[in-house]
Each structure stands twice: as C-alpha cells, then as structure tokens.
Design a protein around this motif. Structure first.
Motif, short mmCIF file in Angstrom:
data_model
loop_
_atom_site.label_atom_id
_atom_site.label_comp_id
_atom_site.label_asym_id
_atom_site.label_seq_id
_atom_site.Cartn_x
_atom_site.Cartn_y
_atom_site.Cartn_z
N PRO A 1 0.84 -1.24 0.01
CA PRO A 1 -0.09 0.10 0.12
C PRO A 1 0.75 1.26 -0.11
N GLU A 2 1.96 1.18 0.95
CA GLU A 2 2.76 2.42 0.83
C GLU A 2 3.57 2.60 -0.54
N ALA A 3 3.95 1.58 -1.07
CA ALA A 3 4.53 1.79 -2.51
C ALA A 3 3.57 2.25 -3.52
N ARG A 4 2.12 1.82 -3.38
CA ARG A 4 1.18 2.32 -4.43
C ARG A 4 0.93 3.82 -4.06
N ARG A 5 0.99 4.32 -2.93
CA ARG A 5 0.74 5.68 -2.55
C ARG A 5 1.91 6.48 -2.96
N ARG A 6 3.20 5.91 -3.05
CA ARG A 6 4.31 6.73 -3.62
C ARG A 6 4.13 6.58 -5.19
N LEU A 7 4.08 5.75 -5.77
CA LEU A 7 3.74 5.55 -7.12
C LEU A 7 2.63 6.52 -7.78
N ALA A 8 1.65 6.73 -6.76
CA ALA A 8 0.34 7.67 -7.25
C ALA A 8 0.94 9.06 -7.27
N ARG A 9 1.72 9.45 -6.41
CA ARG A 9 2.29 10.79 -6.40
C ARG A 9 3.23 10.94 -7.55
N VAL A 10 4.01 9.83 -7.95
CA VAL A 10 4.83 10.02 -9.24
C VAL A 10 4.11 10.08 -10.43
N ALA B 1 -1.00 -13.42 -15.34
CA ALA B 1 -2.19 -13.03 -16.26
C ALA B 1 -3.33 -13.23 -15.27
N ARG B 2 -3.29 -14.13 -14.29
CA ARG B 2 -4.35 -14.45 -13.46
C ARG B 2 -4.31 -13.17 -12.53
N VAL B 3 -3.25 -12.50 -11.89
CA VAL B 3 -3.23 -11.40 -11.08
C VAL B 3 -4.01 -10.24 -11.97
N LEU B 4 -3.59 -10.06 -13.06
CA LEU B 4 -4.20 -8.99 -13.69
C LEU B 4 -5.72 -9.18 -14.00
N ALA B 5 -6.38 -10.60 -14.21
CA ALA B 5 -7.70 -10.79 -14.46
C ALA B 5 -8.39 -10.69 -13.27
N ILE C 1 0.73 -3.67 -9.45
CA ILE C 1 1.07 -3.62 -11.18
C ILE C 1 0.54 -2.29 -11.73
N GLU C 2 -0.70 -2.01 -11.22
CA GLU C 2 -1.58 -1.03 -11.89
C GLU C 2 -0.57 0.25 -11.68
N ALA C 3 -0.20 0.29 -10.48
CA ALA C 3 0.18 1.58 -10.04
C ALA C 3 1.83 1.70 -10.86
N LEU C 4 2.59 0.55 -10.89
CA LEU C 4 3.70 0.56 -11.84
C LEU C 4 3.41 0.88 -13.12
N ILE C 5 2.27 0.23 -13.72
CA ILE C 5 1.93 0.51 -15.20
C ILE C 5 1.70 2.09 -15.31
N GLU C 6 0.81 2.67 -14.29
CA GLU C 6 0.60 4.07 -14.51
C GLU C 6 1.70 5.01 -14.57
N GLN D 1 7.64 -6.42 -19.14
CA GLN D 1 6.75 -7.82 -19.05
C GLN D 1 5.36 -7.58 -18.31
N LEU D 2 5.20 -6.44 -17.87
CA LEU D 2 3.90 -6.34 -17.31
C LEU D 2 2.98 -5.80 -18.39
N TRP D 3 3.38 -5.12 -19.50
CA TRP D 3 2.56 -4.70 -20.58
C TRP D 3 2.23 -6.18 -21.30
N ALA D 4 3.05 -6.89 -21.57
CA ALA D 4 2.99 -8.25 -21.96
C ALA D 4 2.01 -9.18 -21.51
N ALA D 5 1.89 -9.08 -20.10
CA ALA D 5 1.04 -9.80 -19.22
C ALA D 5 -0.34 -9.34 -19.64
N ARG D 6 -0.40 -8.22 -19.79
CA ARG D 6 -2.01 -7.85 -20.23
C ARG D 6 -2.62 -8.47 -21.25
N SER D 7 -1.68 -8.73 -22.34
CA SER D 7 -2.13 -9.49 -23.27
C SER D 7 -2.45 -10.81 -23.08
N ALA D 8 -1.75 -11.64 -22.03
CA ALA D 8 -1.83 -12.82 -21.68
C ALA D 8 -3.25 -13.07 -20.86
N VAL D 9 -3.64 -11.91 -20.39
CA VAL D 9 -5.05 -12.21 -19.64
C VAL D 9 -6.17 -12.77 -20.77
#
Length: 260
Positions: free
Chosen positions: A80-89, A183-187, A198-203, A249-257
C-alpha cells in the motif's frame, strides 16, 4: 526534538534556526530561488525558458524521491505504501505533461533568438532524467561517459546504475510471493494487492511515456525537424524513444489475460 522544531538553515551559510521560527519565505528560500533565473541578452523568452526547465528539474527531484520510497516499500512488502508513492509519481508526471503545453507557447521565431545564445546546452544532458530511467529499470551506462557530465552527476548515475531498480524490486517481490501467474493476477483471479501494485507501476510507465510523447511534439512544434541544441538528434531522436517502457513484462502480461 519534535520534527517541527528541528533546526535548518534559512539561507546558505546562515545560522541554523528551528523550523517553527521560519517565515514562509525563509522556509522555502524564496529570495535565493528567485535569483536563479539569469537573463540572457538578446533573448526575450529567457526567463520563461530557464524557469520552465528549472521547474521540470524540481519535479524530477520529487519523482526520484518518491520512486526511491516506492522501491524501499516494495522491498519491505509494504505494497500500500509503494502504491501511495507511485500515485504521487503519476500525478507529478501529469503536471509535467501539462507543463509541456506552456513551454510550447514559445514560437519558432522567439526560440531562434534564444537558441543563438544557448551554445551547446541541451536538455539531453539532464542527469536527473537519466536517474529516473535508471531507478525505474532502463539502465544505459553510456550516459556516464558523456563529455558534459560533471563529476557529481557521474557519481550519482554510477550509484543508480549499481543499485537495484524498481524493476529489480518487483522481480524480488514476485520471488517472495511464489512467482504468481501475472495473467491471473491482472484478471483479478489472484493476489489483488499485487494486482493493485502492478497497476500503479503501469501508471508510472504510462505517465513517463506520455511525457516523452508530449516532449517530442512540443519540440517538433518549436524547431520542426532541425537538429536539437548541442547537436542532438532533435525530433527524430525523441520520436525513437516514445515506445520505450520500463516494465515490458507487465505490458506483455496484459495481453496474456485474454489467452488464459
């Protein structure tokens, strides 16, 4: 000593004073800040141009601080703290994209006057920009060998090159969580906490890509297809970087969903 009473220097070389005793001007060192935009003779847009780039560098500093915090949080499994930081980024990257529209108000004619005074200076030389790339996971040691890189910049870049990146921290996190199927995580079928990270890293990745694209467009609008300052490749070079990603790899995983 309470944090709000910790002594700091309100001006370089001045006596240390408790934060609670400082005025707004002293705390933010406004008098010093306003001396850092030097006029360039014969260039009416110099104040705007220099201040705009200094503002960009300040946001780069903030983004680097938050990326470092996000990496430490990931190492500590504090997602959760990592996501908070990435949201600010990501919010900072949105500001930078909007900021490009302001810089784009410089006309080709006005920039021609300014460019004649810039010598070989180029935003390509921004060490903090390279630090953001390095800490995010895109490392290229060639930038340390640039002829205009200062000793202090080279030391910072070398440290970034040798330390684990955000991408490395994510890979270590996956190891600790048993290498889940992304793929299962993203689904949404497994580990929702990891999915949110992962969504925060993608953002962050998307936000920086938007800035790259906006920077290329802004440059094209101002100088067309001429070479950039300092002999850089200008728009052609900037366009070549638009497709770069920190976490492919995170963008590629979205296709794998859609294949699961």
């Amino acid at each position: 000593m309470p944090v709000h009473s910790a002594p700091i220097r309100s001006e370089p070389g001045g006596p240390a004073r408790p934060i609670a005793d400082l005025s707004y001007n002293e705390l933010n060192q406004i008098d010093l800040l306003l001396t850092l935009q030097q006029p360039i003779p014969g260039a009416p847009d110099a104040l705007f141009f220099v201040a705009a780039h200094q503002i960009t560098e300040l946001w780069f500093k903030v983004i680097l601080h938050e990326l470092d915090g996000a990496r430490r949080a990931m190492d500590a499994d504090a997602l959760p703290e990592a996501r908070r930081r990435l949201a600010r980024v990501a919010r900072g990257e949105e500001v930078l994209v909007c900021h490009l529209r302001a810089v784009g108000t410089i006309t080709p004619g006005d920039f021609a006057l300014l460019r004649a005074q810039l010598g070989t200076s180029s935003a390509y030389e921004s060490a903090q920009f390279r630090e953001i790339e390095f800490v995010s996971g895109r490392k290229d040691a060639r930038f340390l060998e640039g002829p205009r890189v200062t000793g202090a910049e080279r030391a910072r870049l070398a440290a970034r090159l040798s330390e684990p990146s955000l991408a490395d921290a994510f890979e270590a996190l996956l190891d600790r969580r048993g290498r889940p199927d992304l793929a299962r995580v993203l689904a949404g079928d497994a580990d929702p906490e990891l999915g949110a990270l992962i969504e925060a890293l993608i953002e962050h990745d998307e936000g920086f890509a938007r800035w790259r694209h906006g920077h290329a467009l802004m440059t094209e609008r101002i100088i067309g297809y001429r070479a950039g300052t300092g002999g850089t490749g200008g728009v052609d070079y900037l366009r070549s970087t638009v497709g770069e990603r920190f976490f492919p790899q995170l963008w590629a995983a979205r296709s794998a969903v859609y294949d699961s």
